[in-house]
Design an enzyme around this catalytic site. Structure first.
Site, mmCIF file in Angstrom:
data_model
loop_
_atom_site.group_PDB
_atom_site.id
_atom_site.type_symbol
_atom_site.label_atom_id
_atom_site.label_comp_id
_atom_site.label_asym_id
_atom_site.label_seq_id
_atom_site.Cartn_x
_atom_site.Cartn_y
_atom_site.Cartn_z
ATOM 1 N N ASP A 148 0.858 -1.181 0.000
ATOM 2 C CA ASP A 148 0.000 0.000 0.000
ATOM 3 C C ASP A 148 0.894 1.231 0.000
ATOM 4 O O ASP A 148 1.624 1.486 0.960
ATOM 5 C CB ASP A 148 -0.926 0.019 1.214
ATOM 6 C CG ASP A 148 -2.058 1.017 1.056
ATOM 7 O OD1 ASP A 148 -1.766 2.195 0.741
ATOM 8 O OD2 ASP A 148 -3.233 0.635 1.213
ATOM 9 N N ALA A 182 -12.420 -4.678 -6.902
ATOM 10 C CA ALA A 182 -12.324 -3.259 -6.560
ATOM 11 C C ALA A 182 -13.056 -2.402 -7.582
ATOM 12 O O ALA A 182 -14.242 -2.133 -7.448
ATOM 13 C CB ALA A 182 -10.848 -2.860 -6.443
ATOM 14 N N ARG A 183 -12.348 -1.977 -8.624
ATOM 15 C CA ARG A 183 -12.937 -1.178 -9.690
ATOM 16 C C ARG A 183 -12.418 -1.688 -11.030
ATOM 17 O O ARG A 183 -11.216 -1.881 -11.214
ATOM 18 C CB ARG A 183 -12.586 0.306 -9.524
ATOM 19 C CG ARG A 183 -13.398 1.020 -8.438
ATOM 20 C CD ARG A 183 -14.859 1.126 -8.826
ATOM 21 N NE ARG A 183 -15.656 1.885 -7.883
ATOM 22 C CZ ARG A 183 -16.358 1.357 -6.902
ATOM 23 N NH1 ARG A 183 -16.321 0.044 -6.701
ATOM 24 N NH2 ARG A 183 -17.092 2.122 -6.105
ATOM 25 N N ASP A 205 -15.075 -9.386 -10.583
ATOM 26 C CA ASP A 205 -16.382 -8.955 -10.093
ATOM 27 C C ASP A 205 -16.744 -7.600 -10.687
ATOM 28 O O ASP A 205 -17.894 -7.180 -10.618
ATOM 29 C CB ASP A 205 -16.373 -8.867 -8.565
ATOM 30 C CG ASP A 205 -17.710 -8.446 -7.993
ATOM 31 O OD1 ASP A 205 -18.720 -9.120 -8.300
ATOM 32 O OD2 ASP A 205 -17.766 -7.436 -7.257
ATOM 33 N N GLU A 224 -19.329 -1.638 -17.121
ATOM 34 C CA GLU A 224 -20.314 -2.590 -16.611
ATOM 35 C C GLU A 224 -21.688 -2.402 -17.238
ATOM 36 O O GLU A 224 -22.608 -3.161 -16.949
ATOM 37 C CB GLU A 224 -20.382 -2.481 -15.089
ATOM 38 C CG GLU A 224 -19.063 -2.904 -14.448
ATOM 39 C CD GLU A 224 -19.012 -2.715 -12.939
ATOM 40 O OE1 GLU A 224 -20.036 -2.282 -12.358
ATOM 41 O OE2 GLU A 224 -17.951 -2.992 -12.356
ATOM 42 N N HIS A 229 -20.524 -7.386 -10.122
ATOM 43 C CA HIS A 229 -20.261 -6.357 -9.116
ATOM 44 C C HIS A 229 -21.099 -6.584 -7.853
ATOM 45 O O HIS A 229 -21.801 -5.689 -7.364
ATOM 46 C CB HIS A 229 -20.524 -4.959 -9.681
ATOM 47 C CG HIS A 229 -19.787 -3.867 -8.961
ATOM 48 N ND1 HIS A 229 -19.365 -2.716 -9.575
ATOM 49 C CD2 HIS A 229 -19.408 -3.750 -7.657
ATOM 50 C CE1 HIS A 229 -18.759 -1.934 -8.700
ATOM 51 N NE2 HIS A 229 -18.782 -2.540 -7.514
#
Length: 312
Positions: free
Chosen positions: A169, A227-228, A252, A257, A284
């Site tokens: 991170d 996440a995105r 996901d 989308e 998602h």
């Protein structure tokens, strides 16, 4: 204080806010035009993702004291305007972090054990044990990209699988703990068998995972994205899978989308992804459980009322 809710929420949101002394207008069917017309009357705004909370909305919100996002992502909100105008921002990643973590684990186990294929075959009278021989998670090195609420919850769920977990991170330090070893991204590129993405969408993370960055991984690996979708594009995924840089992808979230509104190029690229047996999709829903639907409200209202204490 009066609060306007403009998205469909778990029904607990109104009594939870009223118990804290707020007046609540629950209008999940409100149009953007109606929102622009009435936003000036409210002290608080509770949202999901119906419409961008941009400058056009916020300049008319003369009384607004806070915006509360029922979920984790903040990419649909003009954060700069909120900060410049002293408007508080609340969101509730703690409410669905466990759901996201469990979903990511589930996707890995499903792909490793070929459960989708096996279920389909048995339902159709095919009993193919060798063709459904699985792969074990035990002994693998899992890299976590982003060690916030979602990343940490995912790491906790991994502890029973006898895996080595590395976390990177950029904006944290000293975060190594009983679940992960703090690592550089270069360490993850060297050692990871699985990479799980847990970062928000920002100008920095959009299209972060280019083919050039993926090429620097030392060995083929599995990519998990809850996440995105915009952090890695369809074309990059296809190229990395075709070149066996990626052993598989668990998605996901997607670059776009709105499947009925894909560009011609996106349709072709997405179709290629759907034809790959080593790609697994979900719509998602990683953080979209019955439990998280309620927990997000509980976390959000506690933050709005100043009573939040994170014991997780």
């Amino acid at each position: 204080m009066t609060v306007l809710i403009i998205d469909q929420m778990h029904p607990s949101i109104v009594p939870l806010l009223e118990a804290e002394g707020f007046g609540v207008d629950y209008r999940p069917d409100i149009s953007r035009g109606e929102l622009l017309a009435c936003i000036g009357a409210y002290d608080g705004l509770v949202i999901r993702s119906k419409t961008p909370i941009d400058r056009e909305v916020l300049v008319g919100a003369k009384k607004l004291r806070f915006v509360a996002r029922a979920g984790a992502g903040l990419d649909n909100i003009d954060l700069e305007f909120l900060e410049q105008n002293g408007i508080a921002l609340y969101h509730a990643p703690e409410g669905n972090r466990d759901a996201v973590a469990e979903h990511a684990i589930g996707m890995i186990l499903m792909l490793f054990n070929k459960l989708g294929q096996a279920d389909f075959q048995v339902r159709n009278g095919i009993w193919d044990r060798e063709g459904n021989r699985g792969e074990e998670l035990s002994g693998k090195t899992v890299g976590i990209f982003g060690y916030g609420n979602m990343g940490k919850s995912f790491a906790k769920r991994l502890r029973g699988f006898d895996v080595n977990v590395l976390a990177f991170d950029k904006y944290l330090s000293g975060y190594g703990d009983e679940w992960v070893e703090e690592a550089t991204f270069e360490q993850i590129q060297r050692d990871a068998d699985i990479l799980s993405i847990h970062v928000p969408l920002t100008s920095e993370t959009r299209n972060y995972f280019t083919i050039e960055r993926l090429e620097r991984f030392r060995k083929p690996f599995y990519l998990v994205n809850t996440a995105r979708g915009e952090v890695i594009g369809f074309d990059t995924l296809n190229e990395a899978l075709s070149r066996k840089i990626l052993k598989g992808a668990l998605l996901d979230v997607l670059e776009n989308e709105r499947l009925q509104a894909l560009s011609t190029a996106q349709k072709i690229s997405f179709q290629q992804l759907t034809e790959r047996k080593n790609v697994l999709f979900s719509p998602h829903v990683a953080g979209w459980t019955n439990e998280s639907y309620l927990k997000i409200n509980q976390v959000l209202v506690k933050k709005i009322s100043g009573k939040w204490t994170d014991l997780g």
